[in-house]
Design a protein around this motif. Structure first.
Motif, PDB file in Angstrom:
ATOM      1  N   ASN A 128     -91.962 -43.723 -76.322  1.00 33.34           N
ATOM      2  CA  ASN A 128     -93.138 -43.959 -75.400  1.00 33.34           C
ATOM      3  C   ASN A 128     -93.887 -43.517 -76.753  1.00 33.34           C
ATOM      4  O   ASN A 128     -93.977 -42.326 -76.516  1.00 33.34           O
ATOM      5  N   THR A 129     -95.063 -44.507 -76.228  1.00 28.99           N
ATOM      6  CA  THR A 129     -96.304 -44.074 -77.321  1.00 28.99           C
ATOM      7  C   THR A 129     -97.548 -43.767 -76.617  1.00 28.99           C
ATOM      8  O   THR A 129     -98.546 -44.126 -76.434  1.00 28.99           O
ATOM      9  N   SER A 130     -97.315 -43.865 -74.770  1.00 29.35           N
ATOM     10  CA  SER A 130     -98.592 -43.725 -74.118  1.00 29.35           C
ATOM     11  C   SER A 130     -99.410 -42.394 -74.529  1.00 29.35           C
ATOM     12  O   SER A 130     -98.184 -41.140 -74.773  1.00 29.35           O
ATOM     13  N   TYR A 136     -96.395 -40.634 -64.758  1.00 28.25           N
ATOM     14  CA  TYR A 136     -97.857 -40.480 -64.327  1.00 28.25           C
ATOM     15  C   TYR A 136     -98.579 -40.940 -63.061  1.00 28.25           C
ATOM     16  O   TYR A 136     -98.082 -40.942 -62.368  1.00 28.25           O
ATOM     17  N   LEU A 141    -102.044 -46.989 -67.913  1.00 30.48           N
ATOM     18  CA  LEU A 141    -100.727 -47.831 -68.140  1.00 30.48           C
ATOM     19  C   LEU A 141    -100.096 -47.276 -68.964  1.00 30.48           C
ATOM     20  O   LEU A 141    -100.340 -46.396 -69.671  1.00 30.48           O
ATOM     21  N   ILE A 142     -98.835 -47.246 -69.480  1.00 29.10           N
ATOM     22  CA  ILE A 142     -97.911 -46.634 -70.073  1.00 29.10           C
ATOM     23  C   ILE A 142     -97.378 -47.779 -71.081  1.00 29.10           C
ATOM     24  O   ILE A 142     -97.011 -48.990 -71.246  1.00 29.10           O
ATOM     25  N   THR A 143     -96.885 -47.255 -72.936  1.00 33.35           N
ATOM     26  CA  THR A 143     -97.200 -48.630 -73.687  1.00 33.35           C
ATOM     27  C   THR A 143     -95.681 -47.638 -74.071  1.00 33.35           C
ATOM     28  O   THR A 143     -95.254 -46.968 -74.822  1.00 33.35           O
ATOM     29  N   SER A 145     -93.125 -49.036 -76.961  1.00 28.76           N
ATOM     30  CA  SER A 145     -91.607 -48.993 -78.286  1.00 28.76           C
ATOM     31  C   SER A 145     -91.292 -49.152 -78.934  1.00 28.76           C
ATOM     32  O   SER A 145     -90.432 -48.167 -78.646  1.00 28.76           O
ATOM     33  N   SER A 174     -98.285 -57.318 -71.058  1.00 32.32           N
ATOM     34  CA  SER A 174     -98.506 -57.602 -72.135  1.00 32.32           C
ATOM     35  C   SER A 174     -97.027 -58.776 -72.369  1.00 32.32           C
ATOM     36  O   SER A 174     -96.304 -58.535 -71.156  1.00 32.32           O
ATOM     37  N   THR A 180     -93.703 -54.001 -78.370  1.00 31.54           N
ATOM     38  CA  THR A 180     -94.372 -53.356 -78.225  1.00 31.54           C
ATOM     39  C   THR A 180     -94.081 -54.142 -76.463  1.00 31.54           C
ATOM     40  O   THR A 180     -94.388 -54.926 -76.675  1.00 31.54           O
ATOM     41  N   THR A 182     -96.081 -53.085 -72.492  1.00 28.26           N
ATOM     42  CA  THR A 182     -97.653 -52.131 -71.344  1.00 28.26           C
ATOM     43  C   THR A 182     -97.124 -52.930 -70.443  1.00 28.26           C
ATOM     44  O   THR A 182     -97.165 -53.605 -69.758  1.00 28.26           O
ATOM     45  N   GLN A 184     -98.297 -50.912 -66.089  1.00 27.86           N
ATOM     46  CA  GLN A 184     -99.103 -49.697 -64.975  1.00 27.86           C
ATOM     47  C   GLN A 184     -98.006 -49.589 -63.876  1.00 27.86           C
ATOM     48  O   GLN A 184     -97.373 -50.051 -63.386  1.00 27.86           O
TER      49      GLN A 184
END
Length: 540
Positions: A128-130, A136, A141-143, A145, A174, A180, A182, A184
């Motif tokens: 989790n790179t957010s 949340y 937005l939650i990114t 990887s 995405s 990766t 993304t 919401q």
């Protein structure tokens, strides 16, 4: 005698044989045998037994080919037991053993072991790179990887993300087949956990999966309206107001749009989440604001606003042609056609004729206001008027009177015609008893302060062309009939030329002057002594 000879020969052969040969005899020759080549799977035990003769000697084991075997024993006596190494493809390993017998004899043997690759599944790793912190908030937005996913005997070739819970669909911002993804955080009324699965595929078409849980905090209210992003548009364009991204806890949303500031516009579908309007005609940049009220299934509501900035179009300072239709080889077609592009009606003021705001009245882009003989404004439906103002250019135009009786007796009679030079036209083509020249006519009109002005003049070429409707070729005159109701009889001069103030100097000095034929829009350069009609103009 014969018996003696045989015995003697035998003894002689024995004497010639000498002593015992050096080295081992056939009964004590050293030997070693590792057996046949073998096939094993990676990670499987490799067991080899060396069969030697005699058995009291010493052995030394060596791996001479292939990937190194961990903890390989060099002094394993007669039995070797090791694990086959991990390999990416089927690989041969060669092992050799050397045996030294008690009497010093040295012998060796080799065996080849084919280690078969057993493809292993890749490992899916989710990071989790957010920048946001769980749980949340709504719409964060939650990114995620999958770049650290790996395969121990190959490589990761493909990624696929999906939501595996079904209570509320998540919005992916995405592609779901990249390393990766993304998403919401959705609108939820209580702390809700969502599960996202990553599947990775390696070069052997084997897969690995992993699942991450995404916690989303409860929203502050039951309705979350979204009026969309602020917009900048050009005048006359169709503008869309989109509140379809509004959310509610019960997934039921209805919308009502209202305008709260700016030049008033007519909203289309104002009771829908997607409404439209045409940007108004503006002279400078104008700001408009709109509000949407989002309502859920229980009647709970909330509002959001959006701003629309309207810029004026550069439509030029001249009138357009009045051609508002587009054509192909067979006839009329909708404009902005890709197969027949860049037609007259596709650009300029004519392209927005239906949207232009008007001070007065007129077809297409024409906008005129009627004046009485004193220069006072009249209503658009007035039937008697003496002048008209072009509300686009601000110029005031003379309106001719109908044919006089007797002919040529009225000062502004439509049938009167003139020459540029004083002495050219015979008296009788106008009411003057002295001269029918353009200058004399202008002086007479100004003496009357006609329509409240005394600065009447000939129009320029561009000015007169600007009030002609080139899309109205089926009429006797290209001048809009509603505002210029009278035209001369073409048979009188065999043309409908009107003088303009521009002199033609091509080869003739000042002997020629430009005229425009209002019946068809053609221009000509004729002698200043020739006859043509006059329509005066002034700027207030």
């Amino acid at each position: 005698m014969r018996l003696f000879s045989v015995l003697f020969f035998t003894l002689l052969l024995t004497a010639c044989g000498g002593s015992e040969p050096e080295g081992p005899s056939g009964a004590n020759v050293a030997s070693i045998n590792l057996g046949s080549d073998m096939v094993v799977a990676e990670g499987q035990v490799i067991a080899i037994t060396a069969v030697v003769y005699p058995t009291e000697g010493a052995t030394t084991w060596t791996q001479i080919e292939g990937p190194a075997i961990e903890d390989f024993p060099t002094d394993a006596a007669l039995e070797l037991s090791v694990l086959a190494p991990q390999v990416d493809v089927d690989t041969d390993i060669v092992i050799e053993v050397v045996y030294v017998a008690p009497d010093g004899q040295r012998v060796d043997d080799q065996v080849t072991i084919t280690v078969k690759n057993i493809p292993r599944n890749p490992v899916a790793v989710i990071d989790n790179t957010s920048s946001a912190v769980a749980p949340y908030k709504t719409f964060e937005l939650i990114t995620l990887s999958g770049k650290n996913s790996y395969d121990t005997d190959g490589e990761v070739r493909a990624y696929q993300w999906r939501q595996i819970d079904t209570h509320i669909p998540l919005q992916f911002f995405s592609a779901t087949d990249g390393d990766t993804v993304t998403i919401q955080a959705p609108y939820v009324e209580a702390l809700t956990h969502f599960q996202i699965e990553l599947t990775v595929t390696d070069n052997f078409e084997l897969i690995g999966t992993n699942i991450i849980t995404i916690p989303v905090a409860a929203a502050a209210g039951t309705v979350s309206p979204d009026a969309g992003q602020d917009q900048t548009v050009n005048e006359f364009s169709l503008v869309k107001l989109d509140a379809s991204n509004s959310f509610s806890v019960d997934n039921v949303i209805s919308c009502t749009w209202t305008q709260i500031s700016g030049i008033s516009v007519d909203l289309i579908n104002a009771d829908q989440c997607i409404a439209e309007f045409y940007a108004p005609n503006v002279d400078i940049t104008e700001a408009l604001s709109f509000q949407v009220e989002a309502i859920d299934g229980n009647g709970n509501s909330s509002t959001d606003t959006v701003n629309v900035t309207v810029n004026p179009l550069n439509l030029g300072t001249l009138h357009d042609t009045g051609v508002v239709d587009c054509y192909d080889d067979d006839g009329l077609i909708p404009c902005d056609n890709v197969d027949y592009p860049n037609q007259d009606a596709d650009s300029g003021r004519d392209s927005v004729a239906n949207a232009i705001d008007k001070y007065g009245a007129g077809e297409k882009t024409f906008d005129f206001t009627k004046f009485d003989v004193n220069g006072d404004e009249l209503s658009n439906d007035a039937l008697v008027f003496s002048c008209v103002r072009d509300n686009f250019t601000g110029l005031v135009w003379e309106v001719k009177e109908s044919n006089a009786s007797p002919q040529y007796s009225a000062l502004r009679g439509v049938e009167n015609y003139y020459s540029i030079v004083d002495e050219a036209n015979p008296v009788g083509s106008c009411p003057s008893a002295y001269v029918c020249s353009v200058e004399a006519y202008i002086e007479a009109v100004n003496d009357q302060a006609f329509c409240g002005g005394a600065n009447w003049r000939l129009p320029t070429y561009i000015e007169l062309m600007g009030i002609m409707d080139y899309g109205d070729t089926d009429q006797n005159s290209l001048l809009p009939n509603e505002f210029f109701p009278y035209a001369p009889d073409r048979a009188a001069l065999n043309h409908m030329f009107y003088w303009v103030s521009d002199i033609n100097v091509e080869g003739g000095g000042e002997l020629f002057n430009w005229v425009l034929d209002v019946s068809n829009g053609d221009d000509s350069a004729i002698k200043s002594s020739s006859s043509a009609y006059v329509r005066l103009v002034r700027r207030p």
